[in-house]
Design a protein around this motif. Structure first.
Motif, mmCIF file in Angstrom:
data_model
loop_
_atom_site.group_PDB
_atom_site.id
_atom_site.type_symbol
_atom_site.label_atom_id
_atom_site.label_comp_id
_atom_site.label_asym_id
_atom_site.label_seq_id
_atom_site.Cartn_x
_atom_site.Cartn_y
_atom_site.Cartn_z
ATOM 1 N N GLY A 151 0.901 -1.230 -0.039
ATOM 2 C CA GLY A 151 -0.080 -0.134 0.037
ATOM 3 C C GLY A 151 0.745 1.278 0.023
ATOM 4 N N ALA A 152 1.717 1.176 0.677
ATOM 5 C CA ALA A 152 2.660 2.522 0.909
ATOM 6 C C ALA A 152 3.558 2.495 -0.430
ATOM 7 C CB ALA A 152 3.944 2.306 1.994
ATOM 8 N N LEU A 155 1.079 4.010 -3.103
ATOM 9 C CA LEU A 155 0.697 5.618 -2.877
ATOM 10 C C LEU A 155 2.106 6.395 -3.508
ATOM 11 C CD1 LEU A 155 -0.872 5.488 0.573
ATOM 12 C CD2 LEU A 155 -1.770 6.361 -1.491
ATOM 13 N N ALA A 156 3.105 5.850 -3.029
ATOM 14 C CA ALA A 156 4.482 6.436 -3.441
ATOM 15 C C ALA A 156 4.498 6.572 -5.007
ATOM 16 C CB ALA A 156 5.764 5.997 -2.819
ATOM 17 N N ARG A 158 2.166 6.656 -7.014
ATOM 18 C CA ARG A 158 1.315 7.298 -7.583
ATOM 19 C C ARG A 158 1.411 8.856 -7.428
ATOM 20 N NH1 ARG A 158 -1.116 5.059 -11.771
ATOM 21 N NH2 ARG A 158 -1.709 2.739 -11.381
ATOM 22 N N LEU A 159 2.120 9.133 -6.242
ATOM 23 C CA LEU A 159 1.869 10.574 -5.523
ATOM 24 C C LEU A 159 3.288 11.145 -5.462
ATOM 25 C CD1 LEU A 159 -0.696 9.919 -2.790
ATOM 26 C CD2 LEU A 159 -1.110 10.796 -5.086
ATOM 27 N N THR A 160 4.351 10.588 -5.468
ATOM 28 C CA THR A 160 5.805 11.145 -5.141
ATOM 29 C C THR A 160 6.393 11.467 -6.498
ATOM 30 O OG1 THR A 160 6.928 9.312 -5.293
ATOM 31 C CG2 THR A 160 5.916 9.751 -3.127
#
Length: 296
Positions: A151-152, A155-156, A158-160
């Motif tokens: 999950g982490a 997210l990374a 997609r978003l970082t």
């Protein structure tokens, strides 16, 4: 019904570990378009460091060293080997990673020998009872840890800015380079992340009900490879789905082996590859893989 529930939960747990390994395959492939056959040696190296250092510095610091060591080894392979062959045929690079894997596995198995190294984890052989269903706490911990890590990562991804650079390099490396993205840095980080994921997977492949880390632990990477192919080598979501599917299929095939005796012994080890072949016959790029289109 109790047996089925236990096998299903066990399959989801081991499948989540396979998903971690498959995600490592996918990350490297997306960053470099190379199938990393040295992944098994990264897994064994991370697990070995965790096992041998556990008695001296404690389990959690040893795990941190194992994860960092596997990440550093992955980055070193990329810097010293893969980067030297950049721009050449990807099939040649895949063969090179096979050679690297043979060298590293040979050295690691020489060090491990015939011993079984306990991981010294805090869960031991404790069992969690949910009504009539009994599940080892290590399996629950594996599923929870894999879910948090994946999950982490998603997210990374997609978003970082790192995730944006990774996706840009995977989609069109030439354009990404012109936009200022350092492809070498993206590739290096991909190999490091893959090594770290492999080290975490090695831990949960070596705890109860498994007695510990041994020479054959690296073979788990071969079982996770069908998960990466099944989901699609260029799909991070596919790695998760493929890992869970392979884990459940293997668990059920092994658990009901007596009812499947007509298929021969050891069907549980063969089942992941059979599922992979059946899916590829229908979808050659995997369940979530990108289909290539060509103008004629």
């Amino acid at each position: 019904m109790t047996t089925f529930a236990e096998l299903l939960l066990g399959g989801l747990s081991i499948g989540s570990v396979y998903a971690l390994i498959a995600l490592g395959f996918v990350i490297v492939f997306r960053a470099t378009e190379v199938v990393n056959f040295a992944h098994a040696s990264l897994l064994l190296a991370g697990g070995y460091l965790t096992a041998v250092l556990g008695d001296d510095i404690g389990f959690w610091p040893a795990l941190a060293v194992g994860v960092a060591g596997a990440a550093a080894l992955g980055a070193l392979i990329e810097f010293l080997v893969v980067r030297r062959y950049r721009g050449r045929d990807h099939g040649v690079l895949a063969i090179v990673t096979i050679g690297v894997d043979i060298v590293l596995i040979t050295e690691l198995t020489r060090r491990i020998g015939s011993r079984v190294h306990p991981m010294g984890d805090p869960w031991g052989d404790a069992v969690l009872t949910l009504g009539p269903v009994a599940v080892p706490q290590t399996r629950v911990a594996a599923f929870a840890a894999a879910a948090l890590i994946i999950g982490a990562f998603l997210l990374a991804f997609r978003l970082t800015s790192w995730g944006v650079a990774m996706r840009a390099a995977a989609e069109h490396p030439e354009t990404a380079a012109l936009m200022g993205i350092r492809l070498g840095r993206v590739s290096l980080s991909a190999w490091a992340v893959a090594g770290a994921l492999a080290a975490v997977a090695a831990l949960f492949l070596s705890v109860f009900p498994t007695p510990g880390l041994e020479r054959g632990t690296s073979l788990a990477a071969l079982k996770a490879f069908p998960a990466a192919i099944l989901g699609g080598l260029d799909s991070t979501t596919g790695a998760l789905a493929g890992g869970l599917v392979i884990g459940v299929v293997q668990s059920l095939a092994t658990g009901y082996q007596s009812e499947l005796a007509f298929l021969g012994r050891g069907i549980g080890d063969l089942a992941p590859y059979l599922v992979m072949i059946l899916v590829l016959l229908v979808r050659p790029t995997g369940l979530f893989g990108t289909r290539e289109s060509a103008r004629v």
